[in-house]
Design an enzyme around this catalytic site. Structure first.
Site, PDB file in Angstrom:
ATOM      1  N   GLY A   1       0.826  -1.192   0.000  1.00 64.43           N
ATOM      2  CA  GLY A   1       0.000   0.000   0.000  1.00 64.43           C
ATOM      3  C   GLY A   1       0.864   1.246   0.000  1.00 64.43           C
ATOM      4  O   GLY A   1       2.050   1.200   0.365  1.00 64.43           O
ATOM      5  N   CYS A   2       0.290   2.362  -0.397  1.00 64.28           N
ATOM      6  CA  CYS A   2       1.066   3.601  -0.488  1.00 64.28           C
ATOM      7  C   CYS A   2       1.501   4.103   0.889  1.00 64.28           C
ATOM      8  O   CYS A   2       2.681   4.402   1.107  1.00 64.28           O
ATOM      9  CB  CYS A   2       0.279   4.674  -1.236  1.00 64.28           C
ATOM     10  SG  CYS A   2      -1.408   4.954  -0.620  1.00 64.28           S
ATOM     11  N   TYR A   3       0.569   4.185   1.836  1.00 61.69           N
ATOM     12  CA  TYR A   3       0.938   4.620   3.185  1.00 61.69           C
ATOM     13  C   TYR A   3       1.923   3.657   3.848  1.00 61.69           C
ATOM     14  O   TYR A   3       2.916   4.087   4.441  1.00 61.69           O
ATOM     15  CB  TYR A   3      -0.313   4.759   4.059  1.00 61.69           C
ATOM     16  CG  TYR A   3      -1.215   5.925   3.743  1.00 61.69           C
ATOM     17  CD1 TYR A   3      -0.762   7.235   3.840  1.00 61.69           C
ATOM     18  CD2 TYR A   3      -2.542   5.716   3.377  1.00 61.69           C
ATOM     19  CE1 TYR A   3      -1.611   8.313   3.585  1.00 61.69           C
ATOM     20  CE2 TYR A   3      -3.394   6.788   3.115  1.00 61.69           C
ATOM     21  CZ  TYR A   3      -2.926   8.082   3.221  1.00 61.69           C
ATOM     22  OH  TYR A   3      -3.766   9.141   2.965  1.00 61.69           O
TER      23      TYR A   3
END
Length: 313
Positions: free
Chosen positions: A115-117
């Site tokens: 995921g990006c976060y």
């Protein structure tokens, strides 16, 4: 040798970005279904089983369904959804996360895109945990803000439709107030920590880009690591990475757009020597290293190609 790649969900934000990075590359043939054929289960299933590599850019349930449709054991899969990021039989597709992670990805049949976060969080804290500078039982907090493209079509519409109507009142808003964001389990598992981090996400009125911050009370840890020592650990961890860079803290201006339009990840360590407090900061493009860029990097590694081919450094 030419590899055949099918992007299932290529009409979505991440899928379009991946297709753009693969377009025109020698040695890669994209299997692209016409609009009518995308909704034909038989033709979609044929594409899933005819490719060498399948990249899933789908909602979680649809991604699980697509994997179940693949009967050809030679097909290798990269899943950009959340569906398999903590699954024990999938390899986590963050090549720089651990020594040997890239080699594991190269051999894997099933790879889950990070995921990006979590990409920002894990890049900042995992080397410090591995070095023993931060205890496993520390309760992390993660403050993060993303461009609105990270929320997919619904969030893009929320911001852009309002703007087209002349409203500019949504400059910044927080969300995930129930503290049950789907990225939390991923952060905890791959950081290898005992407690789920307190995750505080927000979205800003900019299309792409991301800032992830992790505050640390260094003075409270048994080893009392210095700010300089933390930065040195990060530098050592990523010294051979073309995509992850550790920047000096002497330029304190950090912007959400700093790495927008690229596939790199930038890390900094700020702090106060007198108080023994630190702010770890990561910037990245939520659609680049946080999504499409990571998927292409994983494809390159799995196919034995240059890991950064088609990426913007």
């Amino acid at each position: 040798m030419t590899i055949r790649v099918f992007i299932d969900g290529a009409v979505g934000t991440t899928g379009l970005e991946i297709r753009e990075r693969l377009d025109g590359r020698d040695g890669i043939e994209q299997l692209i279904l016409a609009e009518a054929d995308r909704k034909d289960p038989a033709k979609r299933e044929d594409a899933l089983n005819s490719a060498d590599f399948v990249i899933l850019c789908l909602p979680d349930d649809a991604a699980r369904e697509a994997v179940a449709m693949i009967r050809n054991e030679k097909v290798r899969v990269i899943d950009a959804s959340t569906a398999h990021r903590v699954a024990p039989d999938w390899t986590y597709g963050f090549a720089e996360l651990e020594p040997g992670q890239s080699a594991a990805i190269a051999e894997a049949a099933r790879v889950s895109n990070p995921g990006c976060y979590p990409t920002g969080f894990l890049a900042l804290v995992r080397p410090l945990i591995r070095a023993g500078m931060v205890p496993l039982d520390h309760v992390f907090s993660v403050n993060a803000v993303s461009g609105y493209s990270g929320g997919g079509k619904s969030m893009i519409a929320e911001f852009e439709d309002r703007a087209s109507e002349g409203f500019t009142d949504t400059a910044f808003r927080i969300y995930g107030l129930g503290l049950a964001h789907k990225h939390v389990a991923e952060m905890q598992k791959h950081a290898r920590i005992e407690h789920a981090p307190i995750f505080l996400p927000a979205v800003a009125n900019t299309y792409r880009g991301m800032v992830v911050e992790v505050p640390l009370p260094l003075h409270a840890f048994t080893r009392r690591p210095s700010i300089e020592a933390c930065e040195n650990v990060l530098r050592e961890a990523y010294k051979d990475s073309p995509l992850v860079r550790v920047l000096p803290a002497d330029v304190p201006l950090v912007r959400i757009e700093e790495d927008a339009g690229t596939d790199r990840l930038s890390l900094r360590v700020f702090g106060n020597i007198e108080t023994g407090q630190a702010r770890l900061v990561a910037t990245l493009d939520n659609l680049g290293k946080g999504a499409a860029g990571a998927a292409v990097q994983n494809l390159n590694i799995m196919a034995g190609l240059d890991p950064v081919a088609g990426l913007v450094l």
